[in-house]
Design a protein around this motif. Structure first.
Motif, PDB file in Angstrom:
ATOM      1  N   MET A   1       0.755  -1.149  -0.131  1.00 25.61           N
ATOM      2  CA  MET A   1       0.067   0.063   0.217  1.00 25.61           C
ATOM      3  C   MET A   1       0.773   1.345  -0.001  1.00 25.61           C
ATOM      4  SD  MET A   1      -3.381   0.919   2.057  1.00 25.61           S
ATOM      5  CE  MET A   1      -2.652   1.320   3.810  1.00 25.61           C
TER       6      MET A   1
ATOM      7  N   GLU B   1     -21.336   4.744  -2.767  1.00 21.42           N
ATOM      8  CA  GLU B   1     -20.391   3.476  -2.296  1.00 21.42           C
ATOM      9  C   GLU B   1     -18.964   3.845  -2.271  1.00 21.42           C
ATOM     10  OE1 GLU B   1     -22.966   3.292  -4.712  1.00 21.42           O
ATOM     11  OE2 GLU B   1     -24.528   2.884  -3.140  1.00 21.42           O
ATOM     12  N   GLN B   2     -18.555   4.260  -3.303  1.00 22.74           N
ATOM     13  CA  GLN B   2     -17.039   4.397  -3.490  1.00 22.74           C
ATOM     14  C   GLN B   2     -16.672   5.311  -2.456  1.00 22.74           C
ATOM     15  OE1 GLN B   2     -17.249   5.146  -7.685  1.00 22.74           O
ATOM     16  NE2 GLN B   2     -16.015   3.353  -8.189  1.00 22.74           N
TER      17      GLN B   2
ATOM     18  N   TYR C   1       0.430   9.370  -2.276  1.00 26.73           N
ATOM     19  CA  TYR C   1      -0.892   9.758  -2.632  1.00 26.73           C
ATOM     20  C   TYR C   1      -0.749  11.372  -2.882  1.00 26.73           C
ATOM     21  CZ  TYR C   1      -2.560   5.371  -1.579  1.00 26.73           C
ATOM     22  OH  TYR C   1      -2.906   3.666  -1.634  1.00 26.73           O
TER      23      TYR C   1
ATOM     24  N   ASN D   1     -16.380   6.442   3.616  1.00 26.62           N
ATOM     25  CA  ASN D   1     -15.063   5.833   4.440  1.00 26.62           C
ATOM     26  C   ASN D   1     -13.885   6.186   3.576  1.00 26.62           C
ATOM     27  OD1 ASN D   1     -16.563   5.350   6.612  1.00 26.62           O
ATOM     28  ND2 ASN D   1     -17.088   3.449   5.942  1.00 26.62           N
ATOM     29  N   SER D   2     -13.690   6.850   2.629  1.00 26.04           N
ATOM     30  CA  SER D   2     -12.466   6.905   1.719  1.00 26.04           C
ATOM     31  C   SER D   2     -11.662   8.238   2.275  1.00 26.04           C
ATOM     32  CB  SER D   2     -12.897   7.200   0.229  1.00 26.04           C
ATOM     33  OG  SER D   2     -13.609   8.360   0.278  1.00 26.04           O
ATOM     34  N   THR D   3     -10.707   8.345   1.693  1.00 28.48           N
ATOM     35  CA  THR D   3      -9.640   9.600   1.924  1.00 28.48           C
ATOM     36  C   THR D   3      -9.262  10.363   0.745  1.00 28.48           C
ATOM     37  OG1 THR D   3      -8.486   8.165   3.525  1.00 28.48           O
ATOM     38  CG2 THR D   3      -7.330   9.947   2.642  1.00 28.48           C
TER      39      THR D   3
ATOM     40  N   LYS E   1     -14.117   9.982   5.031  1.00 33.34           N
ATOM     41  CA  LYS E   1     -13.775  10.072   6.400  1.00 33.34           C
ATOM     42  C   LYS E   1     -12.560  10.706   6.677  1.00 33.34           C
ATOM     43  CE  LYS E   1     -11.226   5.973   6.713  1.00 33.34           C
ATOM     44  NZ  LYS E   1     -10.921   4.620   7.332  1.00 33.34           N
TER      45      LYS E   1
ATOM     46  N   LYS F   1      -9.394   4.770  -1.544  1.00 32.00           N
ATOM     47  CA  LYS F   1     -10.253   3.771  -0.596  1.00 32.00           C
ATOM     48  C   LYS F   1      -9.600   2.407  -0.647  1.00 32.00           C
ATOM     49  CE  LYS F   1     -14.867   2.205   0.536  1.00 32.00           C
ATOM     50  NZ  LYS F   1     -16.338   2.423   0.093  1.00 32.00           N
ATOM     51  N   ASP F   2      -9.214   1.904   0.689  1.00 40.39           N
ATOM     52  CA  ASP F   2      -8.786   0.421   0.716  1.00 40.39           C
ATOM     53  C   ASP F   2      -7.572   0.260  -0.058  1.00 40.39           C
ATOM     54  OD1 ASP F   2     -11.033  -0.320   2.104  1.00 40.39           O
ATOM     55  OD2 ASP F   2     -12.246  -0.705   0.491  1.00 40.39           O
ATOM     56  N   GLY F   3      -6.724   1.266  -0.187  1.00 44.82           N
ATOM     57  CA  GLY F   3      -5.394   1.484  -0.668  1.00 44.82           C
ATOM     58  C   GLY F   3      -5.453   1.320  -2.366  1.00 44.82           C
ATOM     59  N   LYS F   4      -6.625   1.727  -2.841  1.00 45.33           N
ATOM     60  CA  LYS F   4      -6.729   1.941  -4.268  1.00 45.33           C
ATOM     61  C   LYS F   4      -7.227   3.396  -4.568  1.00 45.33           C
ATOM     62  CE  LYS F   4      -8.066  -3.012  -4.869  1.00 45.33           C
ATOM     63  NZ  LYS F   4      -9.297  -3.707  -5.252  1.00 45.33           N
TER      64      LYS F   4
END
Length: 190
Positions: A1, A62-63, A7, A66-68, A95, A33-36
């Motif tokens: 990751m 949905e995407q 990023y 809880n993403s960054t 989030k 999100k989730d390392g992607k």
């Protein structure tokens, strides 16, 4: 990751607007999100979507949940040609927000970060701030000093001359003056 720094570098690289943003800053962003990497975006032109909005509009709820989001400049928190990016970020379900540079404009300075934090989002600031601020030397200088950022481009010979008196003098080679502006060709001096 990948790391936060990688990023943020991606967000900086996403900023491709050049001078099209005019008086507004150049801003890039990416959403993870989730390392992607799910999307990147940038402020494309004056009056157009800001970088965060450009990125968020490419994704589904949905995407976004809880993403960054990584943004090179603090998200705006006021109405202008676009509504506040901070409210869009809050409403989207993101989030965490990682900010490169705090916006020097008095309408925003720290207020965008405070709005995100007060809404319960995790906010990190100052990541690669120097690199992010280099996208906006003109913008930052103006809002920090009240003076315009002026750049002078001047070609001169190795002996510090601009041209032979009374003549048009090509100082640089043909490669420098291809295209419509003919960079490097000094006009006649009197």
């Amino acid at each position: 990751m990948a790391s936060d720094e990688e990023y943020m570098r991606l967000a900086i690289a996403a900023c491709k607007a050049g001078n099209a943003t005019w008086r507004n800053p150049r801003v890039g962003s990416c959403l993870i999100k989730d390392g992607k990497v799910l999307a990147t975006g940038f402020h494309q032109h004056y009056g157009g979507f800001h970088a965060g909005r450009d990125t968020i509009y490419k994704l589904t709820p949905e995407q976004l949940s809880n993403s960054t989001i990584y943004v090179t400049l603090e998200p705006c928190c006021h109405y202008g040609k676009q509504p506040p990016c901070t409210q869009l970020i809050i409403d989207s379900g993101i989030k965490r927000v990682v900010v490169g540079e705090t916006d020097p404009h008095s309408l925003v300075t720290g207020k965008g970060i405070a709005a995100l934090w007060q809404a319960g989002l995790e906010v990190s600031t100052g990541l690669l701030a120097k690199e992010a601020s280099q996208l906006n030397d003109h913008y930052s200088y103006f809002y920090q000093t009240g003076l315009p950022y002026v750049t002078l481009k001047q070609a001169m010979t190795l002996d510090h001359m601009l041209a032979k008196k009374g003549e048009r003098t090509a100082i640089t080679g043909a490669e420098a003056w291809t295209g419509s502006t003919r960079n490097g060709l000094v006009t006649r001096l009197s």
